[in-house]
Design an enzyme around this catalytic site. Structure first.
Site, PDB file in Angstrom:
ATOM      1  N   GLY A  11      10.626  13.775  32.314  1.00 49.55           N
ATOM      2  CA  GLY A  11      11.976  13.224  32.178  1.00 49.55           C
ATOM      3  C   GLY A  11      12.110  11.908  32.923  1.00 49.55           C
ATOM      4  O   GLY A  11      11.113  11.321  33.377  1.00 49.55           O
ATOM      5  N   LYS A 107      18.253  18.428  42.113  1.00 52.47           N
ATOM      6  CA  LYS A 107      19.434  18.408  42.974  1.00 52.47           C
ATOM      7  C   LYS A 107      20.339  19.565  42.567  1.00 52.47           C
ATOM      8  O   LYS A 107      21.133  19.459  41.632  1.00 52.47           O
ATOM      9  CB  LYS A 107      20.153  17.063  42.840  1.00 52.47           C
ATOM     10  CG  LYS A 107      19.292  15.910  43.379  1.00 52.47           C
ATOM     11  CD  LYS A 107      19.911  14.544  43.235  1.00 52.47           C
ATOM     12  CE  LYS A 107      19.055  13.494  43.933  1.00 52.47           C
ATOM     13  NZ  LYS A 107      19.494  12.126  43.719  1.00 52.47           N
ATOM     14  N   GLY A 139      17.844  10.831  47.610  1.00 51.47           N
ATOM     15  CA  GLY A 139      18.363   9.545  48.050  1.00 51.47           C
ATOM     16  C   GLY A 139      18.975   8.806  46.881  1.00 51.47           C
ATOM     17  O   GLY A 139      18.899   9.265  45.734  1.00 51.47           O
ATOM     18  N   SER A 141      18.838   6.871  44.071  1.00 56.28           N
ATOM     19  CA  SER A 141      17.702   6.386  43.298  1.00 56.28           C
ATOM     20  C   SER A 141      17.881   6.663  41.816  1.00 56.28           C
ATOM     21  O   SER A 141      17.336   7.635  41.291  1.00 56.28           O
ATOM     22  CB  SER A 141      16.413   7.029  43.806  1.00 56.28           C
ATOM     23  OG  SER A 141      16.530   8.432  43.845  1.00 56.28           O
ATOM     24  N   LYS A 194      27.093  16.101  45.908  1.00 57.03           N
ATOM     25  CA  LYS A 194      27.596  14.745  45.595  1.00 57.03           C
ATOM     26  C   LYS A 194      27.768  14.547  44.088  1.00 57.03           C
ATOM     27  O   LYS A 194      28.551  13.707  43.647  1.00 57.03           O
ATOM     28  CB  LYS A 194      26.724  13.658  46.211  1.00 57.03           C
ATOM     29  CG  LYS A 194      25.259  13.619  45.769  1.00 57.03           C
ATOM     30  CD  LYS A 194      24.981  12.846  44.503  1.00 57.03           C
ATOM     31  CE  LYS A 194      23.565  13.052  44.015  1.00 57.03           C
ATOM     32  NZ  LYS A 194      23.277  12.496  42.711  1.00 57.03           N
ATOM     33  N   ASP A 247      23.376   8.588  48.688  1.00 55.73           N
ATOM     34  CA  ASP A 247      23.365   9.086  47.312  1.00 55.73           C
ATOM     35  C   ASP A 247      24.786   9.355  46.803  1.00 55.73           C
ATOM     36  O   ASP A 247      25.057   9.209  45.609  1.00 55.73           O
ATOM     37  CB  ASP A 247      22.501  10.357  47.239  1.00 55.73           C
ATOM     38  CG  ASP A 247      21.872  10.540  45.863  1.00 55.73           C
ATOM     39  OD1 ASP A 247      22.036   9.644  45.016  1.00 55.73           O
ATOM     40  OD2 ASP A 247      21.217  11.576  45.648  1.00 55.73           O
ATOM     41  N   SER A 257      25.100   6.320  36.461  1.00 51.97           N
ATOM     42  CA  SER A 257      25.023   7.744  36.816  1.00 51.97           C
ATOM     43  C   SER A 257      25.581   8.605  35.679  1.00 51.97           C
ATOM     44  O   SER A 257      26.661   8.340  35.143  1.00 51.97           O
ATOM     45  CB  SER A 257      25.816   8.012  38.103  1.00 51.97           C
ATOM     46  OG  SER A 257      26.253   9.363  38.124  1.00 51.97           O
ATOM     47  N   ASN A 259      26.449  11.846  36.003  1.00 51.14           N
ATOM     48  CA  ASN A 259      27.573  12.639  36.504  1.00 51.14           C
ATOM     49  C   ASN A 259      28.869  11.832  36.470  1.00 51.14           C
ATOM     50  O   ASN A 259      29.916  12.323  36.028  1.00 51.14           O
ATOM     51  CB  ASN A 259      27.273  13.134  37.925  1.00 51.14           C
ATOM     52  CG  ASN A 259      26.257  14.265  37.927  1.00 51.14           C
ATOM     53  OD1 ASN A 259      26.582  15.410  37.650  1.00 51.14           O
ATOM     54  ND2 ASN A 259      25.003  13.942  38.215  1.00 51.14           N
TER      55      ASN A 259
HETATM   56  N1  LIG Z   1      17.603  10.563  36.673  1.00 54.42           N
HETATM   57  C1  LIG Z   1      17.819  10.184  37.902  1.00 54.42           C
HETATM   58  O1  LIG Z   1      18.242   9.036  38.154  1.00 54.42           O
HETATM   59  C2  LIG Z   1      17.554  11.107  39.046  1.00 54.42           C
HETATM   60  C3  LIG Z   1      17.415  12.464  38.854  1.00 54.42           C
HETATM   61  N2  LIG Z   1      17.214  13.285  39.916  1.00 54.42           N
HETATM   62  C4  LIG Z   1      17.113  14.724  39.746  1.00 54.42           C
HETATM   63  O2  LIG Z   1      15.877  15.033  39.138  1.00 54.42           O
HETATM   64  C5  LIG Z   1      16.014  16.239  38.364  1.00 54.42           C
HETATM   65  C6  LIG Z   1      15.455  15.956  36.975  1.00 54.42           C
HETATM   66  O3  LIG Z   1      16.334  15.026  36.368  1.00 54.42           O
HETATM   67  P1  LIG Z   1      15.933  13.992  35.258  1.00 54.42           P
HETATM   68  O4  LIG Z   1      14.490  13.645  35.300  1.00 54.42           O
HETATM   69  O5  LIG Z   1      16.877  12.891  35.347  1.00 54.42           O
HETATM   70  O6  LIG Z   1      16.235  14.869  33.958  1.00 54.42           O
HETATM   71  P2  LIG Z   1      15.911  14.529  32.451  1.00 54.42           P
HETATM   72  O7  LIG Z   1      16.928  15.214  31.650  1.00 54.42           O
HETATM   73  O8  LIG Z   1      15.707  13.073  32.284  1.00 54.42           O
HETATM   74  O9  LIG Z   1      14.482  15.196  32.209  1.00 54.42           O
HETATM   75  C7  LIG Z   1      14.217  16.523  32.393  1.00 54.42           C
HETATM   76  C8  LIG Z   1      12.779  16.760  31.932  1.00 54.42           C
HETATM   77  O10 LIG Z   1      12.420  18.084  32.297  1.00 54.42           O
HETATM   78  C9  LIG Z   1      11.657  18.603  31.229  1.00 54.42           C
HETATM   79  N3  LIG Z   1      11.636  20.059  31.305  1.00 54.42           N
HETATM   80  C10 LIG Z   1      12.662  20.925  31.133  1.00 54.42           C
HETATM   81  N4  LIG Z   1      12.222  22.177  31.290  1.00 54.42           N
HETATM   82  C11 LIG Z   1      10.890  22.100  31.578  1.00 54.42           C
HETATM   83  C12 LIG Z   1       9.874  23.051  31.843  1.00 54.42           C
HETATM   84  N5  LIG Z   1      10.132  24.354  31.876  1.00 54.42           N
HETATM   85  N6  LIG Z   1       8.629  22.602  32.087  1.00 54.42           N
HETATM   86  C13 LIG Z   1       8.348  21.286  32.085  1.00 54.42           C
HETATM   87  N7  LIG Z   1       9.276  20.341  31.832  1.00 54.42           N
HETATM   88  C14 LIG Z   1      10.515  20.752  31.587  1.00 54.42           C
HETATM   89  C15 LIG Z   1      12.340  18.070  29.993  1.00 54.42           C
HETATM   90  O11 LIG Z   1      11.466  18.131  28.895  1.00 54.42           O
HETATM   91  C16 LIG Z   1      12.608  16.630  30.420  1.00 54.42           C
HETATM   92  O12 LIG Z   1      11.508  15.796  30.130  1.00 54.42           O
HETATM   93  C17 LIG Z   1      17.517  16.588  38.368  1.00 54.42           C
HETATM   94  O13 LIG Z   1      17.767  17.613  39.275  1.00 54.42           O
HETATM   95  C18 LIG Z   1      18.180  15.291  38.818  1.00 54.42           C
HETATM   96  O14 LIG Z   1      19.389  15.521  39.513  1.00 54.42           O
HETATM   97  C19 LIG Z   1      17.063  12.801  41.164  1.00 54.42           C
HETATM   98  C20 LIG Z   1      17.181  11.453  41.412  1.00 54.42           C
HETATM   99  C21 LIG Z   1      17.455  10.517  40.372  1.00 54.42           C
HETATM  100  O1  LIG Z   2      20.945  11.480  41.556  1.00 52.51           O
HETATM  101  C1  LIG Z   2      20.936  10.406  40.991  1.00 52.51           C
HETATM  102  C2  LIG Z   2      20.758   9.127  41.701  1.00 52.51           C
HETATM  103  O2  LIG Z   2      20.298   9.309  43.010  1.00 52.51           O
HETATM  104  C3  LIG Z   2      21.128  10.339  39.539  1.00 52.51           C
HETATM  105  O3  LIG Z   2      22.422  10.646  39.264  1.00 52.51           O
HETATM  106  P1  LIG Z   2      22.836  11.187  37.813  1.00 52.51           P
HETATM  107  O4  LIG Z   2      22.119  12.488  37.618  1.00 52.51           O
HETATM  108  O5  LIG Z   2      24.310  11.307  37.890  1.00 52.51           O
HETATM  109  O6  LIG Z   2      22.409  10.145  36.813  1.00 52.51           O
END
Ligand SMILES: NC(=O)C1=CN([C@@H]2O[C@H](COP(=O)(O)OP(=O)(O)OC[C@H]3O[C@@H](n4cnc5c(N)ncnc54)[C@H](O)[C@@H]3O)[C@@H](O)[C@H]2O)C=CC1
Ligand SMILES: O=C(CO)COP(=O)(O)O
Length: 329
Positions: A11, A107, A139, A141, A194, A247, A257, A259
């Site tokens: 992701g 998160k 953080g 990001s 948050k 964050d 973001s 959210n």
């Molecule tokens: N996107 C951002 O800016 C940020 C996200 N996060 C946190 O990171 C975590 C992931 O978020 P994102 O990457 O943004 O989500 P996303 O929705 O972009 O991607 C999620 C990924 O997980 C994969 N996935 C789901 N179930 C799976 C499984 N059982 N095995 C392997 N892969 C699986 C999906 O195929 C997808 O590629 C969340 O908790 C988010 O809050 C943290 C900081 C920044």
């Molecule tokens: O946690 C994040 C940035 O630090 C990403 O926030 P969103 O999941 O709301 O896009």
């Protein structure tokens, strides 16, 4: 020194961190379940589902073979949303064959036990005897900025501060700066909660209440987060770091973001239920809002803000209830 790192999830955030770690010179393998994303990363060195034409580090490998992805891993980054963790941990418990350090980026809060996510992950993996250590990476990001190599600071939090420092060295490069913290409860509860404040901020901003109201909400929200995090042992001193204040400020203010965007959708559609139906992207704050409400009940904590957000998102209360709760006498 070059490390062998496996990232679970192709992701937005997993991919951004893969780039950070490969730019540092580490060997990075990504495991994914979406063939198109896995192929895009290994063949085109892109992940167009999230980052359009952005070129990723060409040394990143991606696979759909879970067992093969773990073969050399010294560090495993969990890059999936909170709701995917149970199935990922089940597979890890089954297929881990050597000691690894786990770095979680999800998160969220453990919904079943209404407790720290770190506790849940550690308790699930400890029986394998292959869990060498645990850290959380949190953080301000936004993934797209990290992937574009824009400057970013985060905290690596662990109960083992020496491990946190070691993992900071693994991640830190010329644009991504990781700083150690020994306050896991503060970092992880804040990182989860948050997102609910970010939804509220999107609602306040979409309602046109102005910048004063926005800043007031963030201040109010940070205090409410601390009140809840205290229950889990968080220290007040930790509430000015990247994982906490940083964050919150970012997620509750940035149009990038998800959210925050979801909060704006609630007001645009005048219904959280409708916004949820129309939302096709990851919004961790929705699930966290439900667990937050359970925390209030279980630990007898009062929070007007988290309560009203629960009523709006889960009990069909009108979005304007947020403004009434916070900005009327
Ligand atoms: N996107 C951002 O800016 C940020 C996200 N996060 C946190 O990171 C975590 C992931 O978020 P994102 O990457 O943004 O989500 P996303 O929705 O972009 O991607 C999620 C990924 O997980 C994969 N996935 C789901 N179930 C799976 C499984 N059982 N095995 C392997 N892969 C699986 C999906 O195929 C997808 O590629 C969340 O908790 C988010 O809050 C943290 C900081 C920044
Ligand atoms: O946690 C994040 C940035 O630090 C990403 O926030 P969103 O999941 O709301 O896009």
């Amino acid at each position: 020194m070059q490390k062998n790192i496996t990232i679970i999830g192709t992701g937005a955030y997993g991919t951004a961190l893969a780039n950070v770690l490969a730019d540092k010179g580490n060997n990075v393998v990504m495991y994914g379940v979406v063939e198109q994303q896995v192929d895009d990363i290994s063949i085109n060195h892109m992940n167009q589902s999230f980052f359009r034409d952005l070129k990723l580090n060409e040394n990143i490998q991606a696979t759909m073979d879970f067992v093969a992805s773990l073969e050399k891993a010294e560090y495993i980054v969990l890059g999936v949303p909170t709701k995917a963790l149970p199935s990922v941990l089940k597979d890890l418990s089954k297929y881990l064959k050597k000691e690894v350090v786990i770095i979680n980026t999800a998160k969220g809060i453990d919904e079943q036990d209404v407790d720290l996510l770190s506790k849940y992950i550690i308790n699930t993996l400890q029986p394998t005897r292959y869990l060498k250590g645990y850290c959380g990476l949190y953080g301000p990001s936004i993934a797209s900025e990290v992937a574009s190599r824009e400057p970013t600071y985060v905290n690596i939090a662990s109960n083992d501060i020496e491990l946190a420092k070691e993992v900071c060295d693994v991640f830190t490069n010329e644009y991504f700066f990781a700083k150690p913290s020994n306050d896991l409860p503060a970092c992880e509860i804040s990182a989860a909660l948050k997102n609910v404040i970010a939804i509220a901020a999107g609602m306040i901003d979409e309602s046109g209440l102005g910048d004063n109201a926005h800043a007031s909400l963030l201040t109010y929200g940070l205090n409410e987060i601390y009140k809840i995090a205290k229950v889990f042992g968080a220290k007040h001193d930790s509430f000015t770091n990247y994982a906490t204040m940083g964050d919150l400020v970012l997620t509750a203010s940035s149009k990038k973001s998800r959210n925050y965007t979801f909060g704006r959708m609630i007001v645009q559609e005048n219904s959280a239920k409708k916004a949820r139906e129309d939302c096709d992207f990851t919004v961790e704050g929705v699930g966290t809002c439900e667990v937050a409400n359970k925390i209030l009940d279980k630990y007898h904590v009062e929070s007007k803000l988290f309560k009203v957000m629960y009523e709006i998102i889960y009990q069909n209360k009108a979005p304007k209830a947020l403004l009434q709760a916070l900005f009327t006498l």
